[in-house]
Design a protein around this motif. Sequence first.
Motif, short mmCIF file in Angstrom:
data_model
loop_
_atom_site.label_atom_id
_atom_site.label_comp_id
_atom_site.label_asym_id
_atom_site.label_seq_id
_atom_site.Cartn_x
_atom_site.Cartn_y
_atom_site.Cartn_z
N ASN A 402 0.85 -1.19 0.00
CA ASN A 402 0.00 0.00 0.00
C ASN A 402 0.89 1.24 0.00
O ASN A 402 1.25 1.77 1.05
CB ASN A 402 -0.91 -0.02 1.22
N LEU A 403 1.28 1.68 -1.21
CA LEU A 403 2.22 2.79 -1.35
C LEU A 403 1.49 4.13 -1.31
O LEU A 403 0.37 4.27 -1.81
CB LEU A 403 2.98 2.68 -2.67
N GLY A 404 2.15 5.09 -0.73
CA GLY A 404 1.65 6.45 -0.75
C GLY A 404 2.25 7.23 -1.89
O GLY A 404 3.04 6.71 -2.69
N PRO A 405 1.92 8.50 -2.02
CA PRO A 405 2.49 9.31 -3.10
C PRO A 405 3.99 9.54 -2.88
O PRO A 405 4.46 9.61 -1.75
CB PRO A 405 1.71 10.63 -2.98
N GLY A 406 4.70 9.64 -4.00
CA GLY A 406 6.13 9.92 -3.93
C GLY A 406 7.02 8.71 -4.01
O GLY A 406 8.23 8.82 -3.77
N ALA A 407 6.45 7.53 -4.36
CA ALA A 407 7.29 6.36 -4.54
C ALA A 407 8.18 6.57 -5.76
O ALA A 407 7.69 6.89 -6.84
CB ALA A 407 6.43 5.11 -4.70
N ALA A 418 21.75 10.92 -10.91
CA ALA A 418 21.76 10.79 -12.37
C ALA A 418 20.38 10.65 -12.98
O ALA A 418 20.19 10.95 -14.16
CB ALA A 418 22.63 9.59 -12.78
N GLY A 419 19.39 10.17 -12.23
CA GLY A 419 18.07 10.00 -12.81
C GLY A 419 17.12 9.40 -11.80
O GLY A 419 17.50 8.99 -10.70
N ALA A 420 15.83 9.36 -12.17
CA ALA A 420 14.81 8.82 -11.28
C ALA A 420 13.61 8.38 -12.10
O ALA A 420 13.35 8.90 -13.19
CB ALA A 420 14.38 9.85 -10.23
N ILE A 421 12.88 7.39 -11.57
CA ILE A 421 11.62 6.93 -12.15
C ILE A 421 10.58 6.98 -11.04
O ILE A 421 10.74 6.37 -9.99
CB ILE A 421 11.73 5.50 -12.70
N GLU A 422 9.48 7.72 -11.29
CA GLU A 422 8.41 7.81 -10.31
C GLU A 422 7.38 6.74 -10.60
O GLU A 422 7.06 6.46 -11.76
CB GLU A 422 7.77 9.20 -10.35
N LEU A 456 9.97 3.99 -0.63
CA LEU A 456 8.66 3.36 -0.58
C LEU A 456 7.83 3.97 0.55
O LEU A 456 7.72 3.40 1.63
CB LEU A 456 8.80 1.85 -0.37
N PRO A 457 7.24 5.13 0.34
CA PRO A 457 6.43 5.74 1.41
C PRO A 457 5.13 4.97 1.59
O PRO A 457 4.48 4.58 0.62
CB PRO A 457 6.19 7.16 0.90
N PRO A 458 4.72 4.75 2.84
CA PRO A 458 3.43 4.05 3.06
C PRO A 458 2.25 4.98 2.80
O PRO A 458 2.37 6.21 2.81
CB PRO A 458 3.51 3.65 4.54
N ALA A 459 1.08 4.37 2.57
CA ALA A 459 -0.10 5.16 2.23
C ALA A 459 -0.61 5.97 3.41
O ALA A 459 -1.11 7.08 3.25
CB ALA A 459 -1.21 4.25 1.72
N GLY A 460 -0.48 5.47 4.61
CA GLY A 460 -0.96 6.19 5.78
C GLY A 460 -0.09 5.90 6.98
O GLY A 460 0.71 4.95 6.98
N GLY A 461 -0.24 6.70 8.02
CA GLY A 461 0.56 6.49 9.21
C GLY A 461 0.19 5.20 9.91
O GLY A 461 -0.99 4.92 10.15
N THR A 462 1.16 4.39 10.24
CA THR A 462 0.96 3.11 10.92
C THR A 462 1.94 3.01 12.07
O THR A 462 3.11 3.34 11.92
CB THR A 462 1.19 1.94 9.95
#
Length: 838
Positions: A402-407, A418-422, A456-462
């Motif tokens: 359950n990923l949050g925004p900014g993965a 050098a680079g990134a993939i969102e 890998l940010p989580p979707a909500g605080g746990t």
Amino acid sequence: MAVKRHHTGAGRSGWILLALLSLWIGFAAPVLAADKRVIPLSNLRDGQPEVTLHGETETVALRAVLPPVVGLTSVVLALTYENGIDILPEKGSMSVYINGSPVADLPLSAFRGPVNASITLPASLMRPGENQIVFQTNAQHRAICTVRGTYDLWARVNLAASSLTLVSDGGVPQPDLAMMRQLLVAADRAREPLAILHPGSEVDADHLGWGAMVAQSYGLLLGDQTPQVTAVPAQPPSRPAGSGASGPPSLESLPLPGGKNVLIGTRDRIAPLLGEARAAAITGPFLAIYPLPAPGGGAFVAVASGRTQQEVDQAVMRLADISRPLPTQTAMIVTDAAPPAPLPHPPVQAEGRYRLSELGFQTVQHSGYRYAGRFTLTLPTGFAPVSDRSILFHVNGAFEGNLGPGAVLNVRVNGKSAGAIEVDKRSSGVIDNGEMPLPMAMFRPGPNVIEVEAELPPAGGTDCVFAVRRPSFTLLDSSSIEIPGFARLVTLPSLGGFANTAYPYGGLAGGEPAAPFDLVVVGREPAWFGAAWSVTARLAQRAGDLMAVVPYTGWDGAPDDNALIVGPVAALPQAVFASAPLPADRLAGLLEAGALIAQASARGEPMAAADRRALVDRLRLGWSGSAARPGVARPGAVPSPLGFAGTAQAADSGANNRWQRMAGEAKDASSASGSWVPDWARRVMAAAARYVNHWTVENAPVDVVALTENADQLPEAALLQYRAPGTDPLTWTLLTASDPRSIDRAMRSLGEAGLWDRLRGGGALWSSAAPAVTTLEASHPYQIILNPFDIGNLILILARNLSQRIELLFALLLGTAVVLTISMRLLLKHGHRERSGP
């Protein structure tokens, strides 16, 4: 009577105690004779004596070469470690593996100070020679289950306070030639330098060349650890008057600096050191090893000798050839003498597409909030990036949970972003052949470290205690790196390429082995020869093979090939500095001032800030008042205070001496096919390269005064690289300091502080008082085209050079536009006249 009985009883008790004491001594004798080796783990790697593991999961491996022992009975791994205060105790641990087998699972709990752990290992788990110790941490934050919280997770192993203890009941085995290479790199003596002994007080050209070959093989055996080599004069101890010439051998009584020693020389010169019996065994190219009575055992002297210089050559080459094992005997006459066979070069990635599995990377499945991994891409020596091209990273992987925004998947090349993939929910977390362009200009010849980091940010605080299902990331080894075409071009000076690939002194460039180079040492003191051997050994490590060396002592004109020059700055003739980036007088003053500051720090009495500033002011005043330093400006001569003439002492007279012939034979043996390009064509292309270089490469003069702005870091040693005077594109690399003690301190800091990997540009200045390197930009750069008859390569070189000089590209485009405009106008005017008639 009672008293007698008591006395008689006491006598019986005494006999019983005496018998028990005898039995105890009998049983205790083998224990007292047992060999015990305590190996600090700091001996296993260069740099800081600690290992820090970051994040939720990280792995660090150490290479430990165990010394030969007989009857290993006990192995104890003692560790001292600490960790951050934010680790959740129930979810934190550090696993220890020995040769792939798990041996301990240590807890990572709330920090209360360093933790001491003692791990008893099965003796069968440790094998003779190379072993691997692996630390792997798994941690979770106690309160912050986010990407940010992973930066608070760390564990640190104090290598200096950690050790590996080996106990054997058979003691130390008698060394033989077969185990000599293992003794050279054994972890118990890893911090000791290799001492190359030379008979007499002076090192001649032959001993310089022989020592260079032995030092190179020592560097190759060490792997990644920095080799330290010293030159030690060996004088036979004086015998009492009337004792006669005969007597026991004096080799064991020499005052040697450590336990790793190699004695080289002809039989006549080393016979007083060996004794009559040992010297009589030298009937040809001779190799032997003799034990030394040193504390802890394992000390030895290896001998390479012969009746003539040519026989010593054969013995040294056989000793340096690490591709062939030595026999299990203490002495041998070399009957299989041959030039050392080229070692297999590590794989190099040129144009093409490579799966990560081909680069040694395996599929990773990570559960947590931040993954960090890496792999290495090794590019050839002649790699010259074209600015508008990119190396493509094709990613195959998956984000789950359950990923949050900014993965995001971040990629760094050599420490730079050098680079990134969102990753968003529309992609379902799956990356299928995701294309990430990595700027080609961020890569360099030699090894390049590519780091992959997944956030890998989580979707909500746990709550961390109940965070059972955490996000996960999978990076498949089917991912690939695609390398487009690049120019085969080398721009010198480049200490970065020198440190990474050994070019132009070793390795392969353009498919051909590097040409033999001249090793020139100016100076009598052993410290200069030790420094020359240490640098040569380091270059052999980066080249991956033995290099062809032509040795010279002193100076008698400019070298004919690429040269590595080592010597005190005051003894170097002015001809050495004819094209150097720093004037001789200013460099000498700078190094002498830095040596005073470093010497005061070494004594434990640091120089006051006011005194350092006064020293800098005197330097600047001297530079503004005179343009040349007395005693250094005499061309081609060595100052008389050193007491020797500046005459190069080659092994044989004449240009084609013995070492030049051996170097040529070694080069021919390593490249049997030879080169099909004729010499006249090479000269034409070299002239064209000089012309192109004149218009496309900018000069960067060195501001010497700016080097004194920080009075706390005046250098005591310098490593400079520049083009040799003349028309041929030859390279000189100069290693210098003000005195022998300064070069000794500087060479130790170059290895222990990890400064070798920080070499860049055209010059490096450093001091043992401060672990920092001052980099000089490459002044008067020049270029060497490796594939001069490849038209595609020439087009790429032209495009690369023009992209670096925008003003020339603009002028070329403007000139082309003007020519086209004038041509069109003339054509239109001519057509108008034809239509209009006379």
